[in-house]
Design a protein around this motif. Structure first.
Motif, PDB file in Angstrom:
ATOM      1  N   THR A  85     -56.993 -21.704   2.348  1.00  0.00           N
ATOM      2  CA  THR A  85     -57.247 -22.406   3.610  1.00  0.00           C
ATOM      3  C   THR A  85     -58.408 -21.745   4.353  1.00  0.00           C
ATOM      4  OG1 THR A  85     -54.952 -23.114   3.817  1.00  0.00           O
ATOM      5  CG2 THR A  85     -56.248 -23.078   5.829  1.00  0.00           C
ATOM      6  N   LEU A  86     -58.399 -20.411   4.433  1.00  0.00           N
ATOM      7  CA  LEU A  86     -59.512 -19.710   5.088  1.00  0.00           C
ATOM      8  C   LEU A  86     -60.830 -19.977   4.373  1.00  0.00           C
ATOM      9  CD1 LEU A  86     -57.888 -16.269   5.969  1.00  0.00           C
ATOM     10  CD2 LEU A  86     -58.676 -18.022   7.570  1.00  0.00           C
ATOM     11  N   ALA A  87     -60.804 -19.971   3.053  1.00  0.00           N
ATOM     12  CA  ALA A  87     -62.023 -20.237   2.278  1.00  0.00           C
ATOM     13  C   ALA A  87     -62.556 -21.635   2.578  1.00  0.00           C
ATOM     14  CB  ALA A  87     -61.746 -20.079   0.784  1.00  0.00           C
ATOM     15  N   GLU A  88     -61.672 -22.607   2.659  1.00  0.00           N
ATOM     16  CA  GLU A  88     -62.094 -23.971   2.963  1.00  0.00           C
ATOM     17  C   GLU A  88     -62.661 -24.080   4.371  1.00  0.00           C
ATOM     18  OE1 GLU A  88     -62.336 -26.776   1.128  1.00  0.00           O
ATOM     19  OE2 GLU A  88     -61.809 -25.560  -0.610  1.00  0.00           O
ATOM     20  N   LEU A  89     -62.081 -23.340   5.306  1.00  0.00           N
ATOM     21  CA  LEU A  89     -62.546 -23.393   6.687  1.00  0.00           C
ATOM     22  C   LEU A  89     -63.946 -22.801   6.853  1.00  0.00           C
ATOM     23  CD1 LEU A  89     -59.291 -22.435   8.616  1.00  0.00           C
ATOM     24  CD2 LEU A  89     -60.464 -24.640   8.661  1.00  0.00           C
ATOM     25  N   ILE A  90     -64.250 -21.732   6.122  1.00  0.00           N
ATOM     26  CA  ILE A  90     -65.554 -21.101   6.298  1.00  0.00           C
ATOM     27  C   ILE A  90     -66.621 -21.643   5.346  1.00  0.00           C
ATOM     28  CG2 ILE A  90     -64.506 -18.998   7.198  1.00  0.00           C
ATOM     29  CD1 ILE A  90     -65.238 -17.607   4.548  1.00  0.00           C
ATOM     30  N   ARG A  91     -66.221 -22.442   4.378  1.00  0.00           N
ATOM     31  CA  ARG A  91     -67.157 -22.969   3.377  1.00  0.00           C
ATOM     32  C   ARG A  91     -68.387 -23.642   3.990  1.00  0.00           C
ATOM     33  NH1 ARG A  91     -66.866 -27.963   0.608  1.00  0.00           N
ATOM     34  NH2 ARG A  91     -64.807 -28.182   1.500  1.00  0.00           N
ATOM     35  N   PRO A  92     -68.258 -24.442   5.055  1.00  0.00           N
ATOM     36  CA  PRO A  92     -69.460 -25.105   5.579  1.00  0.00           C
ATOM     37  C   PRO A  92     -70.410 -24.167   6.331  1.00  0.00           C
ATOM     38  CG  PRO A  92     -67.489 -25.867   6.750  1.00  0.00           C
ATOM     39  CD  PRO A  92     -67.044 -24.925   5.685  1.00  0.00           C
ATOM     40  N   LEU A  93     -69.986 -22.944   6.600  1.00  0.00           N
ATOM     41  CA  LEU A  93     -70.824 -22.006   7.336  1.00  0.00           C
ATOM     42  C   LEU A  93     -71.851 -21.355   6.414  1.00  0.00           C
ATOM     43  CD1 LEU A  93     -68.052 -20.136   9.387  1.00  0.00           C
ATOM     44  CD2 LEU A  93     -69.554 -21.987  10.186  1.00  0.00           C
ATOM     45  N   PRO A  94     -73.003 -20.962   6.976  1.00  0.00           N
ATOM     46  CA  PRO A  94     -73.964 -20.206   6.159  1.00  0.00           C
ATOM     47  C   PRO A  94     -73.374 -18.836   5.798  1.00  0.00           C
ATOM     48  CG  PRO A  94     -74.740 -20.409   8.437  1.00  0.00           C
ATOM     49  CD  PRO A  94     -73.483 -21.214   8.320  1.00  0.00           C
ATOM     50  N   PRO A  95     -73.873 -18.213   4.733  1.00  0.00           N
ATOM     51  CA  PRO A  95     -73.301 -16.932   4.266  1.00  0.00           C
ATOM     52  C   PRO A  95     -73.176 -15.866   5.349  1.00  0.00           C
ATOM     53  CG  PRO A  95     -74.831 -17.774   2.639  1.00  0.00           C
ATOM     54  CD  PRO A  95     -74.929 -18.684   3.832  1.00  0.00           C
ATOM     55  N   GLN A  96     -74.163 -15.721   6.209  1.00  0.00           N
ATOM     56  CA  GLN A  96     -74.093 -14.694   7.257  1.00  0.00           C
ATOM     57  C   GLN A  96     -72.930 -14.967   8.208  1.00  0.00           C
ATOM     58  OE1 GLN A  96     -77.598 -14.298   9.664  1.00  0.00           O
ATOM     59  NE2 GLN A  96     -76.744 -12.627  10.867  1.00  0.00           N
ATOM     60  N   LYS A  97     -72.716 -16.229   8.569  1.00  0.00           N
ATOM     61  CA  LYS A  97     -71.609 -16.585   9.464  1.00  0.00           C
ATOM     62  C   LYS A  97     -70.267 -16.389   8.757  1.00  0.00           C
ATOM     63  CE  LYS A  97     -74.014 -17.730  13.049  1.00  0.00           C
ATOM     64  NZ  LYS A  97     -73.995 -16.922  14.247  1.00  0.00           N
ATOM     65  N   GLN A  98     -70.222 -16.665   7.454  1.00  0.00           N
ATOM     66  CA  GLN A  98     -68.997 -16.428   6.694  1.00  0.00           C
ATOM     67  C   GLN A  98     -68.629 -14.946   6.737  1.00  0.00           C
ATOM     68  OE1 GLN A  98     -69.167 -18.003   2.692  1.00  0.00           O
ATOM     69  NE2 GLN A  98     -69.689 -20.056   3.406  1.00  0.00           N
ATOM     70  N   GLU A  99     -69.633 -14.082   6.578  1.00  0.00           N
ATOM     71  CA  GLU A  99     -69.392 -12.638   6.636  1.00  0.00           C
ATOM     72  C   GLU A  99     -68.883 -12.226   8.011  1.00  0.00           C
ATOM     73  OE1 GLU A  99     -69.373 -10.356   4.242  1.00  0.00           O
ATOM     74  OE2 GLU A  99     -69.799 -11.962   2.819  1.00  0.00           O
ATOM     75  N   GLU A 100     -69.399 -12.849   9.064  1.00  0.00           N
ATOM     76  CA  GLU A 100     -68.940 -12.543  10.418  1.00  0.00           C
ATOM     77  C   GLU A 100     -67.470 -12.921  10.584  1.00  0.00           C
ATOM     78  OE1 GLU A 100     -71.510 -14.224  13.450  1.00  0.00           O
ATOM     79  OE2 GLU A 100     -73.288 -13.488  12.398  1.00  0.00           O
ATOM     80  N   VAL A 101     -67.084 -14.076  10.049  1.00  0.00           N
ATOM     81  CA  VAL A 101     -65.686 -14.503  10.135  1.00  0.00           C
ATOM     82  C   VAL A 101     -64.798 -13.529   9.367  1.00  0.00           C
ATOM     83  CG1 VAL A 101     -64.039 -16.310   9.489  1.00  0.00           C
ATOM     84  CG2 VAL A 101     -66.232 -16.944  10.516  1.00  0.00           C
ATOM     85  N   ILE A 102     -65.229 -13.133   8.186  1.00  0.00           N
ATOM     86  CA  ILE A 102     -64.444 -12.194   7.379  1.00  0.00           C
ATOM     87  C   ILE A 102     -64.286 -10.866   8.118  1.00  0.00           C
ATOM     88  CG2 ILE A 102     -64.471 -10.806   5.246  1.00  0.00           C
ATOM     89  CD1 ILE A 102     -65.747 -13.326   3.909  1.00  0.00           C
ATOM     90  N   SER A 103     -65.350 -10.408   8.751  1.00  0.00           N
ATOM     91  CA  SER A 103     -65.280  -9.175   9.531  1.00  0.00           C
ATOM     92  C   SER A 103     -64.290  -9.312  10.684  1.00  0.00           C
ATOM     93  CB  SER A 103     -66.669  -8.821  10.062  1.00  0.00           C
ATOM     94  OG  SER A 103     -66.613  -7.683  10.877  1.00  0.00           O
ATOM     95  N   LEU A 104     -64.321 -10.442  11.370  1.00  0.00           N
ATOM     96  CA  LEU A 104     -63.380 -10.672  12.473  1.00  0.00           C
ATOM     97  C   LEU A 104     -61.937 -10.705  11.976  1.00  0.00           C
ATOM     98  CD1 LEU A 104     -65.331 -13.370  14.511  1.00  0.00           C
ATOM     99  CD2 LEU A 104     -64.790 -11.038  15.248  1.00  0.00           C
ATOM    100  N   VAL A 105     -61.722 -11.349  10.843  1.00  0.00           N
ATOM    101  CA  VAL A 105     -60.370 -11.410  10.276  1.00  0.00           C
ATOM    102  C   VAL A 105     -59.907 -10.006   9.890  1.00  0.00           C
ATOM    103  CG1 VAL A 105     -59.001 -12.243   8.313  1.00  0.00           C
ATOM    104  CG2 VAL A 105     -60.530 -13.813   9.526  1.00  0.00           C
ATOM    105  N   ALA A 106     -60.801  -9.217   9.301  1.00  0.00           N
ATOM    106  CA  ALA A 106     -60.446  -7.846   8.919  1.00  0.00           C
ATOM    107  C   ALA A 106     -60.054  -7.030  10.150  1.00  0.00           C
ATOM    108  CB  ALA A 106     -61.600  -7.177   8.180  1.00  0.00           C
ATOM    109  N   GLN A 107     -60.806  -7.180  11.235  1.00  0.00           N
ATOM    110  CA  GLN A 107     -60.478  -6.464  12.470  1.00  0.00           C
ATOM    111  C   GLN A 107     -59.130  -6.918  13.018  1.00  0.00           C
ATOM    112  OE1 GLN A 107     -63.731  -6.881  15.254  1.00  0.00           O
ATOM    113  NE2 GLN A 107     -65.238  -6.308  13.694  1.00  0.00           N
ATOM    114  N   LEU A 108     -58.886  -8.211  12.983  1.00  0.00           N
ATOM    115  CA  LEU A 108     -57.618  -8.745  13.472  1.00  0.00           C
ATOM    116  C   LEU A 108     -56.449  -8.230  12.635  1.00  0.00           C
ATOM    117  CD1 LEU A 108     -56.061 -10.592  15.391  1.00  0.00           C
ATOM    118  CD2 LEU A 108     -56.567 -12.490  13.834  1.00  0.00           C
ATOM    119  N   VAL A 109     -56.630  -8.173  11.336  1.00  0.00           N
ATOM    120  CA  VAL A 109     -55.576  -7.662  10.454  1.00  0.00           C
ATOM    121  C   VAL A 109     -55.250  -6.216  10.823  1.00  0.00           C
ATOM    122  CG1 VAL A 109     -55.075  -6.962   8.066  1.00  0.00           C
ATOM    123  CG2 VAL A 109     -56.006  -9.240   8.545  1.00  0.00           C
TER     124      VAL A 109
END
Length: 116
Positions: A85-109
């Motif tokens: 589900t997370l992969a599908e949600l970030i798929r339309p974003l450019p790679p740099q924005k995808q990395e930002e989302v992953i970083s935010l998720v890592a911080q939240l975890v």
């Protein structure tokens, strides 16, 4: 007249449509307009009482920015489903924005792990 009992597959499909539509902050009215169908039809699909034809399923997946297969997956809850589900949600974003989302998720975890 007996009430129709939704099939399990129609319920899974409908639940996934509703969940993805809500994730996109789209109302049933907006979604029905994009599909060119009545809002009550969207409600019946989301509740599993009717199942759309193949062409409409492809359109629904496109509007919800997911694959047709995603709409037939069991309800999320396990890690693999949630990751998909997370992969599908970030798929339309450019790679740099995808990395930002992953970083935010890592911080939240990290925050959630220390809070428990």
């Amino acid at each position: 007249m007996p009430s129709k009992i939704p099939s399990r597959l129609a319920q899974i499909f409908g639940s996934n449509v509703a969940r993805r539509r809500q994730l996109l902050n789209m109302s049933q009215a907006e979604f029905s307009e994009k599909l060119d169908i009545a809002p009550d039809v969207v409600s019946r699909v989301e509740n599993g009482y009717i199942a759309p034809r193949f062409g409409r399923i492809e359109l629904i997946a496109s509007l919800l920015d997911c694959s047709v297969a995603d709409l037939f997956r069991e309800a999320p809850g396990d890690t693999a489903s949630n990751a998909a589900t997370l992969a599908e949600l970030i798929r339309p974003l450019p790679p740099q924005k995808q990395e930002e989302v992953i970083s935010l998720v890592a911080q939240l975890v990290q925050v959630l792990k220390t809070a428990t």
